[in-house]
Design an enzyme around this catalytic site. Sequence first.
Site, PDB file in Angstrom:
ATOM      1  N   HIS A  90      10.407  -8.472  34.330  1.00 35.35           N
ATOM      2  CA  HIS A  90      11.098  -9.884  33.353  1.00 35.35           C
ATOM      3  C   HIS A  90      12.164  -9.162  34.375  1.00 35.35           C
ATOM      4  CE1 HIS A  90       7.991 -12.338  31.413  1.00 35.35           C
ATOM      5  NE2 HIS A  90       9.137 -13.226  31.238  1.00 35.35           N
ATOM      6  N   GLU A  95      -0.391   3.443   9.948  1.00 36.64           N
ATOM      7  CA  GLU A  95      -1.717   3.425  10.111  1.00 36.64           C
ATOM      8  C   GLU A  95      -2.003   5.042  10.181  1.00 36.64           C
ATOM      9  OE1 GLU A  95      -3.600   0.201   8.359  1.00 36.64           O
ATOM     10  OE2 GLU A  95      -1.310  -0.519   8.113  1.00 36.64           O
ATOM     11  N   GLN A 143       9.224  -5.386  32.089  1.00 33.48           N
ATOM     12  CA  GLN A 143       9.437  -4.763  33.350  1.00 33.48           C
ATOM     13  C   GLN A 143       9.605  -5.396  33.966  1.00 33.48           C
ATOM     14  OE1 GLN A 143      11.169  -1.106  34.093  1.00 33.48           O
ATOM     15  NE2 GLN A 143      11.073  -1.437  36.135  1.00 33.48           N
ATOM     16  N   TYR A 191       1.097  -1.292  -0.019  1.00 36.13           N
ATOM     17  CA  TYR A 191      -0.176   0.421  -0.053  1.00 36.13           C
ATOM     18  C   TYR A 191       1.072   1.251   0.211  1.00 36.13           C
ATOM     19  CZ  TYR A 191      -3.431   3.356   2.363  1.00 36.13           C
ATOM     20  OH  TYR A 191      -4.018   4.233   2.564  1.00 36.13           O
ATOM     21  N   CYS A 192       0.747   1.979  -0.482  1.00 35.99           N
ATOM     22  CA  CYS A 192       1.707   3.396  -1.417  1.00 35.99           C
ATOM     23  C   CYS A 192       0.741   4.391  -0.769  1.00 35.99           C
ATOM     24  CB  CYS A 192       2.250   3.342  -2.560  1.00 35.99           C
ATOM     25  SG  CYS A 192       3.322   1.788  -3.251  1.00 35.99           S
ATOM     26  N   GLU A 227       4.708  10.141   1.332  1.00 40.04           N
ATOM     27  CA  GLU A 227       5.789  10.376   0.286  1.00 40.04           C
ATOM     28  C   GLU A 227       7.275  11.139   1.370  1.00 40.04           C
ATOM     29  OE1 GLU A 227       4.126  12.610  -2.400  1.00 40.04           O
ATOM     30  OE2 GLU A 227       2.905  10.456  -3.375  1.00 40.04           O
ATOM     31  N   PRO A 228       7.622  11.273   0.452  1.00 35.57           N
ATOM     32  CA  PRO A 228       9.282  12.073   1.794  1.00 35.57           C
ATOM     33  C   PRO A 228       8.197  13.064   2.349  1.00 35.57           C
ATOM     34  CG  PRO A 228      10.473  11.663   0.048  1.00 35.57           C
ATOM     35  CD  PRO A 228       8.419  10.831   0.019  1.00 35.57           C
ATOM     36  N   GLY A 280      15.891  -7.387  34.675  1.00 39.94           N
ATOM     37  CA  GLY A 280      16.695  -7.512  33.383  1.00 39.94           C
ATOM     38  C   GLY A 280      16.871  -8.542  32.463  1.00 39.94           C
TER      39      GLY A 280
HETATM   40  C1  LIG Z   1       8.207   0.694   9.523  1.00 43.76           C
HETATM   41  C2  LIG Z   1       7.015   1.618   8.669  1.00 43.76           C
HETATM   42  C3  LIG Z   1       6.402   0.885   7.817  1.00 43.76           C
HETATM   43  C4  LIG Z   1       5.436   2.350   6.573  1.00 43.76           C
HETATM   44  N1  LIG Z   1       4.908   1.537   6.012  1.00 43.76           N
HETATM   45  C5  LIG Z   1       3.675   2.207   5.122  1.00 43.76           C
HETATM   46  C6  LIG Z   1       3.196   1.438   4.050  1.00 43.76           C
HETATM   47  O1  LIG Z   1       3.394   0.497   3.682  1.00 43.76           O
HETATM   48  N2  LIG Z   1       2.722   2.305   3.712  1.00 43.76           N
HETATM   49  C7  LIG Z   1       2.477   3.628   3.369  1.00 43.76           C
HETATM   50  O2  LIG Z   1       2.003   5.041   2.862  1.00 43.76           O
HETATM   51  N3  LIG Z   1       2.921   4.661   4.566  1.00 43.76           N
HETATM   52  C8  LIG Z   1       3.537   3.922   5.253  1.00 43.76           C
HETATM   53  N4  LIG Z   1       4.098   3.991   6.321  1.00 43.76           N
HETATM   54  C9  LIG Z   1       4.871   5.629   7.026  1.00 43.76           C
HETATM   55  C10 LIG Z   1       4.044   5.952   7.648  1.00 43.76           C
HETATM   56  O3  LIG Z   1       2.534   6.178   7.716  1.00 43.76           O
HETATM   57  C11 LIG Z   1       3.940   7.455   8.473  1.00 43.76           C
HETATM   58  O4  LIG Z   1       5.589   7.283   8.722  1.00 43.76           O
HETATM   59  C12 LIG Z   1       3.045   7.830   9.402  1.00 43.76           C
HETATM   60  O5  LIG Z   1       1.488   8.695   8.817  1.00 43.76           O
HETATM   61  C13 LIG Z   1       3.372   9.664   9.780  1.00 43.76           C
HETATM   62  O6  LIG Z   1       4.097  10.560   8.783  1.00 43.76           O
HETATM   63  P1  LIG Z   1       5.239  11.096   8.367  1.00 43.76           P
HETATM   64  O7  LIG Z   1       6.352  10.080   8.646  1.00 43.76           O
HETATM   65  O8  LIG Z   1       5.747  11.437   7.416  1.00 43.76           O
HETATM   66  O9  LIG Z   1       5.402  12.392  10.042  1.00 43.76           O
HETATM   67  P2  LIG Z   1       5.123  13.425   9.814  1.00 43.76           P
HETATM   68  O10 LIG Z   1       3.594  13.615   9.312  1.00 43.76           O
HETATM   69  O11 LIG Z   1       5.908  14.592   9.944  1.00 43.76           O
HETATM   70  O12 LIG Z   1       4.431  13.440  11.892  1.00 43.76           O
HETATM   71  C14 LIG Z   1       5.571  14.362  12.424  1.00 43.76           C
HETATM   72  C15 LIG Z   1       4.515  14.063  13.836  1.00 43.76           C
HETATM   73  O13 LIG Z   1       3.667  14.973  13.705  1.00 43.76           O
HETATM   74  C16 LIG Z   1       2.792  14.786  14.036  1.00 43.76           C
HETATM   75  N5  LIG Z   1       1.343  15.489  13.172  1.00 43.76           N
HETATM   76  C17 LIG Z   1       1.214  15.554  12.017  1.00 43.76           C
HETATM   77  N6  LIG Z   1       0.280  16.301  11.759  1.00 43.76           N
HETATM   78  C18 LIG Z   1      -0.465  16.446  13.061  1.00 43.76           C
HETATM   79  C19 LIG Z   1      -1.180  17.529  13.590  1.00 43.76           C
HETATM   80  N7  LIG Z   1      -1.904  18.063  12.210  1.00 43.76           N
HETATM   81  N8  LIG Z   1      -2.134  17.816  14.621  1.00 43.76           N
HETATM   82  C20 LIG Z   1      -0.921  17.253  15.755  1.00 43.76           C
HETATM   83  N9  LIG Z   1      -0.050  16.080  15.476  1.00 43.76           N
HETATM   84  C21 LIG Z   1       0.645  16.637  14.371  1.00 43.76           C
HETATM   85  C22 LIG Z   1       2.528  13.171  13.960  1.00 43.76           C
HETATM   86  O14 LIG Z   1       1.531  12.862  14.931  1.00 43.76           O
HETATM   87  C23 LIG Z   1       4.661  13.102  14.216  1.00 43.76           C
HETATM   88  O15 LIG Z   1       4.335  12.928  16.012  1.00 43.76           O
HETATM   89  C24 LIG Z   1       5.381   3.129   7.358  1.00 43.76           C
HETATM   90  C25 LIG Z   1       6.091   3.926   8.301  1.00 43.76           C
HETATM   91  C26 LIG Z   1       6.704   3.172   9.259  1.00 43.76           C
HETATM   92  C27 LIG Z   1       7.908   3.890   9.761  1.00 43.76           C
END
Ligand SMILES: Cc1cc2nc3c(=O)[nH]c(=O)nc-3n(C[C@H](O)[C@H](O)[C@H](O)COP(=O)(O)OP(=O)(O)OC[C@H]3O[C@@H](n4cnc5c(N)ncnc54)[C@H](O)[C@@H]3O)c2cc1C
Length: 383
Positions: free
Chosen positions: A338, A363, A336, A123-124, A127-128, A340
């Site tokens: 358990h 998610e 905790q 599921y994509c 984005e960066p 150490g």
């Molecule tokens: C191991 C892993 C697997 C993943 N797999 C998938 C995948 O298969 N497909 C996919 O599409 N994505 C995937 N993701 C991405 C994941 O869904 C995102 O990392 C997540 O949605 C958060 O986006 P971000 O990392 O850009 O954080 P950001 O959106 O930059 O958020 C940074 C912080 O700001 C907070 N924040 C942002 N906006 C608000 C707001 N309006 N109010 C309050 N707090 C806010 C966030 O809660 C977070 O704490 C995966 C991530 C990981 C780590």
Amino acid sequence: MTQFSLTDDQIAVRDMALAFAADNLAPHALEWDEKKHFPVDVMREAASLGMAAIYTRDDVGGSGMTRLDAALIFEALATGCPAVSAYLSIHNMATWMIDRYGSEEQRQRYIPRLVTMELIASYCLTEPGSGSDAAALKTRAVRDGDHYVVNGVKQFISGAGTSDIYVTMVRTGEDGPSGISTLVIEKDMPGVSFGAQEKKMGWNAQPTAAVIFEDVRVPVANRLSDEGQGFKIAMSGLDGGRINIGACSLGGAQSALDKALAYTGDRKAFGKRIADFQALQFKLADMATELEAARTFLWRAASALDAKALDATKLCAMAKRMATDVGFQVANDALQLHGGYGYLADYGLEKIVRDLRVHQILEGTNEIMRLIVARDLVGRGNR
Ligand SMILES: Cc1cc2nc3c(=O)[nH]c(=O)nc-3n(C[C@H](O)[C@H](O)[C@H](O)COP(=O)(O)OP(=O)(O)OC[C@H]3O[C@@H](n4cnc5c(N)ncnc54)[C@H](O)[C@@H]3O)c2cc1C
């Protein structure tokens, strides 16, 4: 489900998944974590038991079960390995999206092979530059005759590099959610490549990497539903995905609690079993209570999704937030208890804690879950 109990069929499904987890996941989970091994062969065995397309319609080979059934299965599988259970949940979500929003031709083309996991799905959305603010995504799909030409990068994609099918949200129109569409992009399409595998705190039994699209020509016939429907499709997939990931947290936490019960009943300090200290008994009682409350609520949200209730999205967000927070806390408390030894890899506790930590982030982060709930409350005027 009658109101608060499972039917005989549901108990049988859960017990089947528990047995699968005990026989096929738990004995290998620590090794897969250490070696960063993605057990595709074992997932295909789970698929042969109907666990790869749980709530996909049966005319294309899906199991045709409910969201509540899925929650029972993912919790049970996660008692063996939360990371593998969570990957199966993502595959189930992507498969359901094709089933729910795909044409008859798309359903026939993809789903029978997704059911067996001959094809593996990712599921994509992320984005960066856009995670929580998913509607700001920039991956662009420009129409060129019978194809779209896709350019962009998807970040953090579970299964990237191994998966065959990438259900991808792309921008076909204006800024914002209404300019987004969903394409099924295949691994072998020229111009699809992958970033380096990410080094992660947990979830090591499944790969995570960027998916890169450079002038990828994707047939228009691979678009799910109409142009502009992609954000709605992505969010409706996540309603179920959130139930599933919450269930994975419950399963990991239940297994951590079971380990803590066994350990505290055996370990001695100050001349008695540590389970005889009332402080620890109260801790165990609180862990079991919190877990049961989260489970009961998750089932309620899953039933609301099955019933297509108007408040299902809100309940799924509430339940995801609660189950993943409680699951992490219970696993951490079990560590905790358990002492150490909980910190040592061989005891299996620290792996559960590491796996469950990311469920509070993906998610939709748990802050975004609160945002969904708060918007609903404020929108109804409950200020
Ligand atoms: C191991 C892993 C697997 C993943 N797999 C998938 C995948 O298969 N497909 C996919 O599409 N994505 C995937 N993701 C991405 C994941 O869904 C995102 O990392 C997540 O949605 C958060 O986006 P971000 O990392 O850009 O954080 P950001 O959106 O930059 O958020 C940074 C912080 O700001 C907070 N924040 C942002 N906006 C608000 C707001 N309006 N109010 C309050 N707090 C806010 C966030 O809660 C977070 O704490 C995966 C991530 C990981 C780590």
